[in-house]
Design an enzyme around this catalytic site. Structure first.
Site, short mmCIF file in Angstrom:
data_model
loop_
_atom_site.label_atom_id
_atom_site.label_comp_id
_atom_site.label_asym_id
_atom_site.label_seq_id
_atom_site.Cartn_x
_atom_site.Cartn_y
_atom_site.Cartn_z
N TYR A 244 82.34 66.24 94.90
CA TYR A 244 81.87 66.18 93.51
C TYR A 244 82.93 66.67 92.53
O TYR A 244 82.84 66.41 91.33
CB TYR A 244 80.59 66.99 93.32
CG TYR A 244 79.38 66.43 94.07
CD1 TYR A 244 79.43 65.18 94.68
CD2 TYR A 244 78.21 67.15 94.17
CE1 TYR A 244 78.34 64.68 95.38
CE2 TYR A 244 77.10 66.65 94.86
CZ TYR A 244 77.18 65.42 95.47
OH TYR A 244 76.11 64.92 96.15
N LYS B 11 80.90 66.26 109.46
CA LYS B 11 81.08 64.90 110.00
C LYS B 11 82.46 64.87 110.68
O LYS B 11 83.34 64.06 110.34
CB LYS B 11 80.97 63.88 108.84
CG LYS B 11 80.88 62.44 109.26
CD LYS B 11 79.57 62.07 109.93
CE LYS B 11 79.62 60.61 110.39
NZ LYS B 11 78.51 60.26 111.29
N ASP C 33 74.52 63.24 110.27
CA ASP C 33 73.50 62.20 110.52
C ASP C 33 72.44 62.73 111.49
O ASP C 33 71.24 62.54 111.29
CB ASP C 33 74.13 60.89 111.02
CG ASP C 33 75.27 61.11 112.01
OD1 ASP C 33 75.70 62.27 112.18
OD2 ASP C 33 75.73 60.13 112.62
N ASP D 149 73.53 68.73 99.26
CA ASP D 149 72.72 68.15 98.20
C ASP D 149 71.60 67.32 98.83
O ASP D 149 70.41 67.44 98.48
CB ASP D 149 73.64 67.26 97.34
CG ASP D 149 72.99 66.79 96.06
OD1 ASP D 149 71.84 67.19 95.79
OD2 ASP D 149 73.63 66.01 95.33
N ASP E 157 67.34 68.48 99.81
CA ASP E 157 66.18 67.74 99.29
C ASP E 157 65.27 67.27 100.42
O ASP E 157 64.05 67.25 100.27
CB ASP E 157 66.64 66.54 98.45
CG ASP E 157 66.82 66.93 96.98
OD1 ASP E 157 66.84 68.15 96.70
OD2 ASP E 157 66.94 66.04 96.12
#
Ligand code: NAD
Length: 356
Positions: free
Chosen positions: A140, A190, A222, A246, A250
């Site tokens: 980001y 990852k 994943d 992020d 959620d």
């Protein structure tokens, strides 16, 4: 004497912050501590007052405080402003200026509310996991970034970058938290595809010997997403980078099924922090005394625990909330079919104080 800056913000912000501040004062008095509470404007309310979503005076007060308690910012009134002048800029500015690099998002589900989750109650009943998201680095913020024309077509690009010191500081926060909880830390990356993740894994692994009471594991993002909805109770603390965090936070939030119940904390290296409910300003119910104040009250619990070093007060707040729920009191958002019996925001706050 401890100093707390309260930023009610917009919409239901003021409504949920009022009972939370009362709870904070009562819980602190019980420990013989006085809290000096100051209030300031941020977001849309600050734009209306002086044209800036983060006035200099608000920022100065935030920097001088031991902790900041925020309601929420934003609403339809300010949606048409240019990006740089929008209420959210106030929030991003605070995160940046206060150096809040560690975002703590607990996903807690009391057994009495397990029916609110979209998962089977036995998978989520008494869930208590903590996601630690790196908040000031990663893709980001990485440079270069942009959209440019190459070979006659537009190409968009962002950069995922983490320096060792950024990985180390978020990992140390997470090891510390895990050692105070159930001693399990899962680092999510990852590393099968990304060099950044390989470095992340190396740095996190190299710190494990400093925390012999914490069992460290690693998981690809994943798989972590799958495991969170398959068997979420296997986790204690999860640490991950900005973008993975992020998304996963959620997912974890929705395991609980109730936005009005989720607190959060964002911490800096000095221990100062900002505390806020995960939900937004709920313009659809603002001004109607319908908002659930428990996410903000539980954020006060985190404020006691992580910035004021008052764990007994934190435990008392958490226990009072659990008791109110166990006694069957509900605001409309968590009342399900029992809407007629739902209590308002103010009453819910009073019930928590009665149980403190
Ligand atoms: P929202 O979280 O405000 O509301 C989503 C839904 O959940 C609404 O139906 C709302 O009534 C309900 N809800 C939320 N909090 C509740 C509570 N405490 N009690 C009962 N019901 C509750 O999300 P949104 O509608 O997408 O956004 C509304 C505004 O909030 C937007 O301007 C958005 O930018 C802003 N927002 C701010 C923050 C923040 O300040 N951290 C976070 C998210 C959204």
């Amino acid at each position: 004497m401890k100093k707390v800056l309260v930023l009610p913000g917009d919409g239901i912000g003021q409504e949920v912050v009022n009972p939370a501040v009362e709870v904070m004062q009562v819980a602190a008095q019980q420990q013989g501590v006085t809290i000096d509470v100051e209030e300031a404007l941020v977001g849309g309310a600050a734009i209306d007052d002086c044209g800036s979503p983060l006035p200099e005076s608000t920022l100065a007060k935030a920097k001088a405080a031991d902790a900041v308690l925020l309601g929420g910012v934003g609403g339809p009134k300010w949606d048409d402003l240019p990006t740089a002048q929008r209420p959210e800029k106030g929030l991003l500015g605070l995160r940046q200026e206060l150096g809040l690099f560690a975002n703590l998002r607990p996903a807690l589900l009391a057994s009495s509310l397990a029916g609110a989750s979209s998962l089977k109650p036995e998978l989520v009943s008494d869930l208590d996991i903590l996601i630690v998201r790196e908040l000031t680095g990663g893709i980001y913020f990485g440079e270069p970034r942009g959209v440019e024309t190459r070979d006659n077509e537009r190409v968009g690009f962002n950069t995922l970058v983490y320096a060792e010191h950024e990985i180390e500081r978020i990992a140390r926060v997470s090891f510390d938290l895990a050692s105070k909880r159930n001693g399990l830390l899962c680092s999510v990356d990852k590393a099968n595809v990304l060099e950044v993740s390989q470095l992340w894994r190396e740095v996190v692994t190299s710190l494990a010997s400093d925390y012999p009471d914490v069992e460290l594991s690693h998981m690809y993002v994943d798989n972590a997403a799958m495991q969170l909805v398959r068997a979420p109770k296997q986790f204690d603390v999860i640490v991950t980078g900005n973008m993975f965090g992020d998304i996963l936070s959620d997912v974890a939030a929705m395991l609980t099924g109730s936005l009005g119940m989720l607190p959060s904390a964002s911490l800096s290296a000095s221990g100062a922090g900002m505390y806020e409910p995960v939900h937004g300003t709920a313009p659809d119910i603002a001004g109607q005394d319908k908002a659930n104040p428990l996410a903000t009250i539980l954020s006060v619990g985190m404020l006691f625990r992580y910035s004021l070093d008052m764990p007994e007060a934190a435990d008392n707040v958490d226990r009072a909330v659990a008791k109110v729920l166990a006694d069957g009191h509900r605001t409309a958002d968590i009342a399900g079919d029992a809407q007629a019996d739902a209590v308002g925001c103010r009453t819910m706050g009073e019930l928590v104080i009665e149980n403190l």
